[in-house]
Design a protein around this motif. Structure first.
Motif, PDB file in Angstrom:
ATOM      1  N   ASP A 181      19.615  81.667  24.284  1.00  0.00           N
ATOM      2  CA  ASP A 181      20.378  80.444  24.493  1.00  0.00           C
ATOM      3  C   ASP A 181      20.665  79.759  23.166  1.00  0.00           C
ATOM      4  O   ASP A 181      19.973  79.956  22.164  1.00  0.00           O
ATOM      5  N   CYS A 182      21.711  78.920  23.186  1.00  0.00           N
ATOM      6  CA  CYS A 182      22.123  78.226  21.970  1.00  0.00           C
ATOM      7  C   CYS A 182      21.021  77.291  21.461  1.00  0.00           C
ATOM      8  O   CYS A 182      20.834  77.135  20.251  1.00  0.00           O
ATOM      9  N   GLN A 183      20.260  76.660  22.368  1.00  0.00           N
ATOM     10  CA  GLN A 183      19.203  75.747  21.940  1.00  0.00           C
ATOM     11  C   GLN A 183      18.123  76.448  21.140  1.00  0.00           C
ATOM     12  O   GLN A 183      17.433  75.811  20.334  1.00  0.00           O
ATOM     13  N   CYS A 198      24.982  70.874  18.314  1.00  0.00           N
ATOM     14  CA  CYS A 198      25.303  72.265  17.947  1.00  0.00           C
ATOM     15  C   CYS A 198      25.930  73.030  19.092  1.00  0.00           C
ATOM     16  O   CYS A 198      26.934  73.736  18.914  1.00  0.00           O
ATOM     17  N   CYS A 199      25.380  72.911  20.279  1.00  0.00           N
ATOM     18  CA  CYS A 199      25.834  73.747  21.389  1.00  0.00           C
ATOM     19  C   CYS A 199      27.172  73.291  21.963  1.00  0.00           C
ATOM     20  O   CYS A 199      27.759  73.999  22.785  1.00  0.00           O
ATOM     21  N   GLU A 203      30.166  78.257  20.221  1.00  0.00           N
ATOM     22  CA  GLU A 203      30.418  78.930  21.493  1.00  0.00           C
ATOM     23  C   GLU A 203      29.841  80.349  21.461  1.00  0.00           C
ATOM     24  O   GLU A 203      29.889  81.029  20.425  1.00  0.00           O
ATOM     25  N   TYR A 213      26.996  83.210  18.053  1.00  0.00           N
ATOM     26  CA  TYR A 213      27.523  81.876  18.339  1.00  0.00           C
ATOM     27  C   TYR A 213      28.471  81.494  17.213  1.00  0.00           C
ATOM     28  O   TYR A 213      28.118  81.603  16.031  1.00  0.00           O
TER      29      TYR A 213
END
Length: 561
Positions: A181-183, A198-199, A203, A213
């Motif tokens: 995940d982006c986190q 950031c998220c 993308e 990302y």
């Protein structure tokens, strides 16, 4: 009647052959007429009757040298027109250009989530069996970084999983079940020296590089398609800082390129970041655009393609070099394996490659990724390149870590590609060279076609009988006599007399030494006096009247030598 029918084809053949013969004679006649009346320099002296053979040969050599020289120069101009008809120069009109921040892609080395992949396998594929979950989890983790190099490993890991369980989802959907995940990828981010989530700006994208990302990307990936993103992030000269700063959470590869391009295996990582490091990247922008005048040239001549000139099937928005290369690889995979690899953009009506297709992809991976099969892909006529002018890596300050991507200076220079040598310039150059060496023009070319096509054919049908008579006269004319004597012959110029040949004999004058004359000098006074005493008679030039008249006979007092 039957006999006449048998003879009619023969008569038609004879008539056709006679027509060819007189057409040949017509061509010979028109060639002489053209040479005598043409405006081309020097050719009239080649066919002019009465001129010595040596002079004709001299003019033939001069004309041939001029034609060959003109042809060589014309071929060099044609090669220049085909290979280098454009020129690229500086364009300092920087106020009209739109500065877009480059696309920045962060690809973590570990693209999967350990807990997330294990839980997904435990609940679905393993059916709550811990032993099977431990066995199946490596396959799901590998899918998050799947590419042509890891296809064989993915095939081997999938052999222990029942096929009916794998068929519940596509390979792309299984990869999205376990990606990071982006986190868990970013700690914090700043853009133009302002904090940003950031998220909301990075993308997820799924390509040959695995799960990454991207900031300011043209697309984002979903389990079923690649979706076009919104407007890109622009920069303004009045911004407080022209930079992007972010702190990755793990070892990552970082790519920096133009927002116009489509991310894929054509790009290489510019930065390898590992904790704890502070990496400062100072970049400069170089944009090259092409004027609309270049559309008169072919793609091979200008070596670029306008964004609206070629429509790609899978990337129809605008043409770019990277999207063309990616479509080329997709077409090769679909042609060889009848399916689309899962890390490519999903295509309607084309099946996604499954586990059973991995053997085919592994067998033909060298053919699919061979760039020599994509030679039809040219650079875009509007291309932006970001160069790294300064790269600083510091690892001695653990309190300061992260990646800073910043413009070194504000972009004030663009490059403009324009036509240097177009069709009009080529026509003018050809005309100047042909006129300089041969006196040739476009109407001279029309004149050549006219003489040897229309005029020759019209003479065959309009003056057919005259051509027959000329051909018959030339056939019956006896060959000229060859005189092998080595003596100098004199011919009587008077018409009507029988021509005779004799050796020219000159009788030396008798020497007489006068009182004021040396012995070795001759006295020519006698010969001079004889010129005035001997009457001169001009030839009558065919007149039959032999009587004396004032037009043919001159008195001594009237003749001056």
């Amino acid at each position: 009647m039957p006999q006449e029918k048998r003879q009619s084809p023969e008569s038609r053949t004879q008539r056709f052959l006679q027509t060819l013969v007189i057409f040949r004679r017509s061509l010979i006649y028109q060639t002489k007429e053209f040479f005598q009346n043409s405006t081309l320099h020097g050719v009239r002296y080649i066919a002019e009757s009465g001129r010595p053979i040596g002079e004709k040969f001299m003019w033939f050599c001069f004309t041939s040298i001029g034609a060959v020289t003109a042809l060589v120069i014309i071929m060099s101009l044609w090669e220049k027109f085909q290979t280098n008809p454009t020129i690229t120069g500086l364009d300092t009109d920087f106020h009209n250009q739109n500065v877009v921040f480059p696309t920045t892609v962060v690809c973590p080395d570990t693209a999967f989530d350990h807990d997330k992949t294990y839980e997904k396998v435990y609940n679905t594929l393993a059916n709550y069996d811990e032993a099977q979950a431990q066995m199946y989890t490596p396959f799901l983790r590998l899918l998050t970084s799947l590419n042509f190099d890891s296809i064989r490993d993915a095939k081997m890991l999938s052999q222990s999983i029942p096929q009916n369980l794998l068929d519940a989802h596509t390979i792309r959907e299984w990869a999205f079940e376990g990606h990071i995940d982006c986190q868990n990828v970013f700690v914090s981010c700043k853009y133009r020296d302002e904090d940003i989530p950031c998220c909301d700006h990075f993308e997820p994208i799924y390509t040959e590089h695995g799960f990454c990302y991207a900031f300011n990307s043209r697309f984002k990936s979903t389990p079923t398609e690649d979706v076009k993103t919104g407007a890109p992030h622009d920069l303004y000269e009045t911004d407080k800082k022209w930079a992007l700063f972010f702190i990755p959470n793990s070892t990552s590869r970082i790519y920096i390129f133009s927002n116009e391009e489509y991310f894929g295996s054509d790009f290489n990582a510019q930065i390898d970041w590992s904790e704890p490091q502070l990496v400062e990247v100072r970049i400069s922008k170089k944009n090259t655009y092409t004027t609309d005048d270049a559309r008169q040239l072919s793609i091979g001549q200008r070596k670029c393609i306008f964004s609206d000139e070629v429509k790609l099937n899978y990337f129809p928005d605008a043409y770019t070099f990277s999207s063309c290369m990616k479509q080329c690889r997709m077409n090769r995979a679909i042609k060889l394996c009848k399916c689309n690899p899962p890390f490519y953009k999903p295509i309607p009506n084309v099946p996604m490659c499954s586990i059973k297709d991995f053997d085919c992809l592994d067998e033909f991976k060298s053919n699919i990724t061979n760039i020599k099969d994509c030679l039809q892909c040219e650079l875009s006529c509007s291309k932006t390149v970001f160069n790294i002018d300064k790269l600083i890596k510091m690892s001695d300050r653990p309190e300061s870590l992260g990646v800073l991507v910043e413009f070194l200076t504000w972009p004030i220079i663009r490059y403009k590609r324009e036509v240097l040598f177009g069709w009009v310039d080529l026509l003018v150059s050809f005309g100047g060279i042909a006129s300089l060496f041969l006196g040739f023009s476009l109407l001279s070319g029309v004149e050549i076609i006219y003489y040897f096509t229309l005029r020759a054919c019209c003479m065959v049908y309009k003056n057919r009988q005259d051509l027959y008579e000329i051909e018959e006269k030339i056939r019956q004319e006896p060959p000229p006599k060859i005189d092998l004597k080595l003596s100098l012959s004199l011919h009587n110029p008077r018409i009507g007399d029988t021509p005779t040949s004799a050796v020219l004999k000159v009788k030396p004058a008798e020497e007489s030494v006068g009182p004021n004359q040396r012995k070795h000098e001759k006295d020519y006074s006698i010969n001079t006096k004889n010129y005035y005493k001997t009457p001169k008679v001009l030839p009558d030039y065919g007149y039959t009247n032999k009587s004396k008249n004032s037009w043919t006979t001159y008195n001594t007092s009237q003749y001056m030598p």
